[in-house]
Scaffold this motif. Structure first.
Motif, mmCIF file in Angstrom:
data_model
loop_
_atom_site.group_PDB
_atom_site.id
_atom_site.type_symbol
_atom_site.label_atom_id
_atom_site.label_comp_id
_atom_site.label_asym_id
_atom_site.label_seq_id
_atom_site.Cartn_x
_atom_site.Cartn_y
_atom_site.Cartn_z
ATOM 1 N N ILE A 109 0.851 -1.179 0.000
ATOM 2 C CA ILE A 109 0.000 0.000 0.000
ATOM 3 C C ILE A 109 0.892 1.237 0.000
ATOM 4 O O ILE A 109 2.004 1.211 0.524
ATOM 5 N N ALA A 110 0.408 2.320 -0.609
ATOM 6 C CA ALA A 110 1.204 3.549 -0.692
ATOM 7 C C ALA A 110 0.278 4.750 -0.799
ATOM 8 O O ALA A 110 -0.796 4.664 -1.402
ATOM 9 N N LEU A 111 0.708 5.865 -0.219
ATOM 10 C CA LEU A 111 -0.017 7.131 -0.304
ATOM 11 C C LEU A 111 0.723 8.097 -1.212
ATOM 12 O O LEU A 111 1.947 8.032 -1.338
ATOM 13 N N ASN A 112 -0.036 9.018 -1.839
ATOM 14 C CA ASN A 112 0.648 10.084 -2.563
ATOM 15 C C ASN A 112 1.131 11.135 -1.568
ATOM 16 O O ASN A 112 0.865 11.041 -0.360
ATOM 17 N N SER A 113 1.859 12.146 -2.044
ATOM 18 C CA SER A 113 2.531 13.073 -1.138
ATOM 19 C C SER A 113 1.576 14.021 -0.424
ATOM 20 O O SER A 113 1.954 14.655 0.566
ATOM 21 N N THR A 114 0.332 14.130 -0.894
ATOM 22 C CA THR A 114 -0.651 14.965 -0.220
ATOM 23 C C THR A 114 -1.497 14.171 0.767
ATOM 24 O O THR A 114 -2.227 14.765 1.565
ATOM 25 N N GLY A 115 -1.422 12.854 0.691
ATOM 26 C CA GLY A 115 -2.243 12.006 1.536
ATOM 27 C C GLY A 115 -3.670 11.863 1.058
ATOM 28 O O GLY A 115 -4.498 11.242 1.731
ATOM 29 N N ALA A 116 -3.992 12.405 -0.109
ATOM 30 C CA ALA A 116 -5.364 12.381 -0.608
ATOM 31 C C ALA A 116 -5.746 11.046 -1.228
ATOM 32 O O ALA A 116 -6.940 10.711 -1.313
ATOM 33 N N ARG A 117 -4.762 10.285 -1.680
ATOM 34 C CA ARG A 117 -5.040 9.011 -2.332
ATOM 35 C C ARG A 117 -4.208 7.892 -1.708
ATOM 36 O O ARG A 117 -2.997 8.057 -1.471
ATOM 37 N N LEU A 118 -4.870 6.781 -1.463
ATOM 38 C CA LEU A 118 -4.208 5.562 -1.021
ATOM 39 C C LEU A 118 -4.288 4.563 -2.169
ATOM 40 O O LEU A 118 -5.371 4.331 -2.721
ATOM 41 N N TYR A 119 -3.146 3.972 -2.521
ATOM 42 C CA TYR A 119 -3.099 2.992 -3.608
ATOM 43 C C TYR A 119 -2.779 1.615 -3.023
ATOM 44 O O TYR A 119 -1.843 1.476 -2.228
ATOM 45 N N VAL A 120 -3.578 0.642 -3.416
ATOM 46 C CA VAL A 120 -3.532 -0.681 -2.814
ATOM 47 C C VAL A 120 -3.216 -1.726 -3.876
ATOM 48 O O VAL A 120 -3.912 -1.818 -4.892
ATOM 49 N N ALA A 121 -2.160 -2.506 -3.643
ATOM 50 C CA ALA A 121 -1.832 -3.631 -4.523
ATOM 51 C C ALA A 121 -2.633 -4.839 -4.053
ATOM 52 O O ALA A 121 -2.288 -5.473 -3.057
ATOM 53 N N ASP A 122 -3.718 -5.127 -4.752
ATOM 54 C CA ASP A 122 -4.574 -6.266 -4.412
ATOM 55 C C ASP A 122 -4.130 -7.443 -5.269
ATOM 56 O O ASP A 122 -4.582 -7.625 -6.397
ATOM 57 N N GLN A 123 -3.219 -8.238 -4.709
ATOM 58 C CA GLN A 123 -2.623 -9.326 -5.482
ATOM 59 C C GLN A 123 -3.669 -10.365 -5.881
ATOM 60 O O GLN A 123 -3.665 -10.864 -7.007
ATOM 61 N N GLY A 124 -4.566 -10.689 -4.976
ATOM 62 C CA GLY A 124 -5.560 -11.710 -5.272
ATOM 63 C C GLY A 124 -6.501 -11.331 -6.394
ATOM 64 O O GLY A 124 -6.962 -12.189 -7.153
ATOM 65 N N ALA A 125 -6.786 -10.038 -6.520
ATOM 66 C CA ALA A 125 -7.699 -9.566 -7.564
ATOM 67 C C ALA A 125 -6.967 -9.109 -8.819
ATOM 68 O O ALA A 125 -7.613 -8.733 -9.805
ATOM 69 N N SER A 126 -5.623 -9.132 -8.795
ATOM 70 C CA SER A 126 -4.815 -8.611 -9.907
ATOM 71 C C SER A 126 -5.251 -7.195 -10.268
ATOM 72 O O SER A 126 -5.518 -6.867 -11.434
ATOM 73 N N GLN A 127 -5.300 -6.336 -9.221
ATOM 74 C CA GLN A 127 -5.695 -4.954 -9.410
ATOM 75 C C GLN A 127 -4.864 -4.031 -8.528
ATOM 76 O O GLN A 127 -4.408 -4.428 -7.452
ATOM 77 N N VAL A 128 -4.708 -2.800 -8.988
ATOM 78 C CA VAL A 128 -4.266 -1.711 -8.129
ATOM 79 C C VAL A 128 -5.470 -0.808 -7.920
ATOM 80 O O VAL A 128 -6.063 -0.311 -8.881
ATOM 81 N N VAL A 129 -5.844 -0.626 -6.672
ATOM 82 C CA VAL A 129 -7.069 0.106 -6.322
ATOM 83 C C VAL A 129 -6.698 1.469 -5.756
ATOM 84 O O VAL A 129 -5.809 1.577 -4.903
#
Length: 309
Positions: free
Chosen positions: A118-138
């Motif tokens: 999981i990772a946030l952008n520098s403003t904290g407005a967006r969280l990006y999630v590596a969902d390995q089981g779903a083969s998606q970045v959310v």
């Protein structure tokens, strides 16, 4: 860059462990808050929880419990919020939202299959999630904790956001490095790297490069984000796990779990220029905002080491 005589004296001292503190469970990954005064250490084994450490005294303030088995952590850079995955089960992984001003749980984000990085952008407005089981970045809006986009990426294992927030970079189990345009949430490129199981991906501070660690192969893949090709590969490493970058110098620090050491990388020449010994199966590493100190999670001895850089 101007340096005082005191700075020069400190810079001449060798990098070394200066203090350690015992922590509960098996410390794995860790993050600092924005001013470096608090360190948060995840343990996914009993006793589960996130240990909060005062970095001035290197002493435990509290342990946040009842959050399952936390592994992946992301600290909001602009608000008192910590995000932690609960990997206590193989699927339906939730992400717990923690208020770091009170060290209490305030929300859970659900709807994932198997969360890895999981990772946030520098403003904290967006969280990006590596969902390995779903083969998606959310992509998650942190003001509402609602899903706003999903990008198809095969078996994502870890994710980082590039400086400037224009792109994210994803390391996948199936030897892929994927770049995503965060304005459109569409894939910009996908490049083959190393056939292995990546443990982390990070973006350099002062160069257009990503570093992907492969513990199982003893290698670090360095990718040039402008050409979408390999810039270099570091080989012969002993269980490389995670990399953290110096905040002011062209240096990176790599934990080598199977070598009980941290290697120092010159990021300009992309070569290992030294090692710091004395660790016990080091995993996570983070550099303090001042650049003078780093903190390393020793999963072998259930300690956190404070390191002079």
């Amino acid at each position: 860059m101007h340096t005082s005589s005191e700075d020069q004296k400190n810079d001449n001292e060798p990098a070394a462990i200066i203090r350690t503190v015992p922590v509960p469970g098996s410390p794995n990954r860790l993050v600092l808050n924005s001013d470096g005064s608090r360190l948060y250490v995840a343990s996914a084994t009993l006793p589960h929880g996130i240990t909060v450490i005062d970095t001035a005294s290197l002493s435990i303030i509290t342990t946040i419990t009842n959050i399952g088995s936390p592994i992946w952590l992301a600290m909001n850079p602009t608000a008192p919020r910590l995000y932690a995955s609960d990997n206590s089960q193989a699927s339906d992984t939730p992400i717990t939202v923690i208020d770091t001003s009170t060290n209490t749980l305030i929300n859970q984000i659900r709807g994932f299959t198997t969360v890895r990085g999981i990772a946030l952008n520098s403003t904290g407005a967006r969280l990006y999630v590596a969902d390995q089981g779903a083969s998606q970045v959310v992509a998650i809006d942190t003001s509402t904790h609602q899903r706003i986009a999903a990008t198809a990426v095969r078996h994502p294992r870890d994710i980082c956001v590039a400086p400037g927030n224009a792109r994210s970079h994803v390391a996948s189990t199936l030897d892929d490095w994927t770049s995503i345009n965060l304005g459109t949430n569409r894939v910009v490129f996908q490049t083959s790297t190393i056939a292995g199981e990546p443990t982390s991906i990070v973006h350099a501070r002062f160069a257009a490069r990503v570093y992907i660690t492969y513990r199982d192969r003893g290698e670090v893949y360095i990718g040039d984000t402008t050409t979408a090709q390999a810039s270099s590969t570091l080989s012969g490493l002993l269980g490389p796990f995670q990399i953290a970058f110096h905040t002011m110098l062209e240096r990176a620090y790599l934990t080598e779990t199977d070598g009980n050491r941290v290697s120092i990388i010159n990021t300009r020449t992309q070569t290992v220029i030294g090692t710091i010994p004395g660790f016990d199966k080091p995993r996570g590493i983070v550099v303090a905002p001042s650049g003078r100190l780093a903190y390393v999670a020793n999963i072998g001895s259930s300690t956190v080491a404070e390191v002079r850089l």
